[in-house]
Motif scaffolding. Structure first.
Motif, PDB file in Angstrom:
ATOM      1  N   GLU A 216       7.290   2.829  -6.923  1.00 53.63           N
ATOM      2  CA  GLU A 216       7.451   3.714  -8.076  1.00 53.63           C
ATOM      3  C   GLU A 216       6.399   3.417  -9.142  1.00 53.63           C
ATOM      4  O   GLU A 216       5.846   4.334  -9.767  1.00 53.63           O
ATOM      5  CB  GLU A 216       8.854   3.557  -8.661  1.00 53.63           C
ATOM      6  N   ASN A 217       6.113   2.127  -9.340  1.00 53.30           N
ATOM      7  CA  ASN A 217       5.102   1.757 -10.329  1.00 53.30           C
ATOM      8  C   ASN A 217       3.712   2.219  -9.879  1.00 53.30           C
ATOM      9  O   ASN A 217       2.897   2.664 -10.700  1.00 53.30           O
ATOM     10  CB  ASN A 217       5.100   0.251 -10.545  1.00 53.30           C
ATOM     11  N   ALA A 218       3.442   2.122  -8.577  1.00 56.06           N
ATOM     12  CA  ALA A 218       2.147   2.562  -8.050  1.00 56.06           C
ATOM     13  C   ALA A 218       1.959   4.062  -8.272  1.00 56.06           C
ATOM     14  O   ALA A 218       0.868   4.513  -8.637  1.00 56.06           O
ATOM     15  CB  ALA A 218       2.042   2.227  -6.567  1.00 56.06           C
TER      16      ALA A 218
ATOM     17  N   ASN B 148      -0.495   8.015   4.095  1.00 59.24           N
ATOM     18  CA  ASN B 148       0.335   8.345   5.253  1.00 59.24           C
ATOM     19  C   ASN B 148       1.604   7.521   5.328  1.00 59.24           C
ATOM     20  O   ASN B 148       2.449   7.754   6.197  1.00 59.24           O
ATOM     21  CB  ASN B 148      -0.474   8.165   6.538  1.00 59.24           C
ATOM     22  N   THR B 149       1.747   6.546   4.451  1.00 56.37           N
ATOM     23  CA  THR B 149       2.983   5.784   4.307  1.00 56.37           C
ATOM     24  C   THR B 149       2.983   5.188   2.909  1.00 56.37           C
ATOM     25  O   THR B 149       2.047   5.400   2.131  1.00 56.37           O
ATOM     26  CB  THR B 149       3.106   4.683   5.386  1.00 56.37           C
ATOM     27  N   ASP B 150       4.045   4.465   2.554  1.00 61.87           N
ATOM     28  CA  ASP B 150       4.064   3.814   1.244  1.00 61.87           C
ATOM     29  C   ASP B 150       4.661   2.419   1.376  1.00 61.87           C
ATOM     30  O   ASP B 150       4.958   1.963   2.486  1.00 61.87           O
ATOM     31  CB  ASP B 150       4.804   4.662   0.198  1.00 61.87           C
ATOM     32  N   LEU B 151       4.836   1.758   0.262  1.00 62.24           N
ATOM     33  CA  LEU B 151       5.243   0.348   0.292  1.00 62.24           C
ATOM     34  C   LEU B 151       6.685   0.122   0.746  1.00 62.24           C
ATOM     35  O   LEU B 151       7.081  -1.021   0.987  1.00 62.24           O
ATOM     36  CB  LEU B 151       5.038  -0.268  -1.093  1.00 62.24           C
ATOM     37  N   THR B 152       7.466   1.185   0.869  1.00 59.37           N
ATOM     38  CA  THR B 152       8.841   1.014   1.369  1.00 59.37           C
ATOM     39  C   THR B 152       8.875   1.027   2.899  1.00 59.37           C
ATOM     40  O   THR B 152       9.955   0.951   3.496  1.00 59.37           O
ATOM     41  CB  THR B 152       9.746   2.128   0.824  1.00 59.37           C
ATOM     42  N   ASP B 153       7.729   1.096   3.529  1.00 61.09           N
ATOM     43  CA  ASP B 153       7.606   1.091   4.986  1.00 61.09           C
ATOM     44  C   ASP B 153       8.319  -0.131   5.574  1.00 61.09           C
ATOM     45  O   ASP B 153       8.307  -1.220   5.007  1.00 61.09           O
ATOM     46  CB  ASP B 153       6.119   1.062   5.362  1.00 61.09           C
TER      47      ASP B 153
END
Length: 431
Positions: free
Chosen positions: A411-413, A220-225
């Motif tokens: 991106e790596n994830a 529901n979100t990603d690391l750029t949060d």
């Protein structure tokens, strides 16, 4: 009469010799027939404790001998991978948690342990750290690690400092220490993993703890949060309280500052407690097991299963190796492990005798969040955790922005998720 006497004496001597030989053969036979299991580990510093634990097992199982063979932690992954791929591996191996164990299991190098006696002594969440993609358990969890802030009680008492409970308290205490020419936190940054550990300990209350962890894992979100960006703001803020040129210091350098009482605090896993008890027994040490959230009653402790031990598929002595796994799953082993190494045992029902270990255990049980980058971002080659911690080094050196760091990690994830399980191959060592 003379002949009878001589014959009698001869028989007595012979029977004595045979008896002695028999006794020697019995003892020698036991040793010669004992099955020797080779056990790999990356904990060279724990050799003496393991030898005591192994001796207890061997006393109960005289026909099984365990050869404990630890390697340097930084070299262990290469040594283990090459041994497994070449078919020259040991019988029992220490497994890195989560993706580390899963990769080896999915490549078919481990024996499933779902049915061994004692597997019920572990919380299901602990077993997840040593499971393959098929859901089977391939390792016996060893310990639960908790990220903590160690502090020197003498320094805190000398300057009348209260133990910080929130990030704001921590900043205030650190500023007071700086005003008295004390380095607030002994921290190294040359080894990039130290930086992701630092982030894991100080940042959960910045990014929102388990709420964002759940959102990340559910997609529901990603690391750029923005909340992750806030956690990097905190990582920038703490630099004012770290040693000068900390990015060039390794962990031994940081520990030396703490030992010399030039620094008041040190951040790492609770497993450093044993090291401190051995090296600076005269300095009273306290721990802060995480910061409290806003209006929180309990600190938010960052924890993870440290490692597990598994049995190598194809070993000639699987039955004996599984017997040792059962021993490691017992409360007897868990209690001895906790008492000997001042660690939190993963075995259910073990009560730590060390007061600090008990404090850390209770904090983890009351309110915990996972070591985000290790538990959920350990896949891929390189792993997303590696991209993140290398990016932190770059951030501190002014080579990358916080936004780019998070974007590259995300991106790596995504790439790692698409590639799936990594195939193990021989690793050539750098000359």
């Amino acid at each position: 009469m003379k002949k009878s006497l001589l014959l009698g004496m001869f028989l007595i001597i012979c029977s004595g010799i045979l008896a002695a030989c028999g006794n020697g053969d019995s003892s020698g036979s036991s040793n010669e027939n004992a099955v020797e299991l080779e056990m790999y580990s990356w904990r060279t510093e724990d050799r003496s404790a393991y030898e005591e634990i192994i001796a207890a097992f061997e006393e109960e199982n005289p026909d099984i001998k365990i050869k404990f063979n630890p390697f340097d932690s930084t070299e262990y992954n290469t040594i283990l991978t090459n041994a497994l791929v070449s078919g020259t591996g040991p019988d029992i191996v220490q497994l890195r948690p989560y993706s580390g164990a899963q990769t080896i299991a999915d490549n078919g190098y481990l024996v499933a342990l779902d049915d061994i006696e004692g597997i019920e002594n572990f919380d299901d969440s602990y077993l997840e750290a040593a499971q393959g993609s098929d859901g089977s358990t391939y390792g016996i969890p060893l310990s639960l690690n908790v990220g903590v802030i160690f502090y020197n009680q003498n320094i805190f008492e000398e300057y009348g400092l209260d133990v910080p409970e929130t990030w704001e308290d921590f900043v205030s205490v650190s500023e007071e220490l700086l005003a008295n020419d004390i380095i607030p936190v002994a921290q190294g940054g040359r080894d990039a993993y130290l930086l992701s550990m630092l982030h894991g300990v100080i940042s959960p209350t910045a990014y929102g703890g388990n709420e964002i962890v759940d959102e990340l894992t559910e997609g529901n979100t990603d690391l750029t949060d923005e909340r992750m960006l806030a956690s990097l703001d905190r990582m920038e803020e703490i630099t004012a309280f770290l040693p000068e040129d900390f990015i060039a210091l390794d962990d031994n350098d940081a520990q030396a500052l703490f030992y010399a009482e030039e620094a008041a605090m040190y951040i790492n896993g609770d497993y450093r407690l044993e090291t401190f008890e051995n090296n600076i027994p005269d300095i009273p040490i306290g721990v802060i097991p995480g910061f409290k959230e806003e209006d929180g009653e309990e600190p938010l402790a960052m924890d993870w299963v440290d490692s597990s031990y598994g049995v190598v598929e194809g070993t000639e002595h699987e039955e004996e190796a599984l017997k040792f796994m059962e021993f490691m799953a017992s409360q007897e082993f868990g209690q001895t492990f906790s008492d000997s190494l001042s660690r939190v045992s993963a075995v259910d029902g073990v009560t730590a005798t060390n007061e600090i270990v008990q404090q850390v255990t209770e904090a983890s049980e009351a309110n915990s969040t996972p070591y985000l980058m290790l538990v959920h971002y350990g896949e891929g080659s390189p792993t997303s955790k590696t991209i993140f911690e290398d990016g932190l080094q770059g951030m501190y050196l002014g080579e990358i922005t916080k936004e780019d760091l998070l974007e590259q990690t995300q991106e790596n994830a995504e790439r790692a998720a698409e590639e799936g399980v990594e195939e193990l191959e021989m690793i050539e060592e750098d000359e």
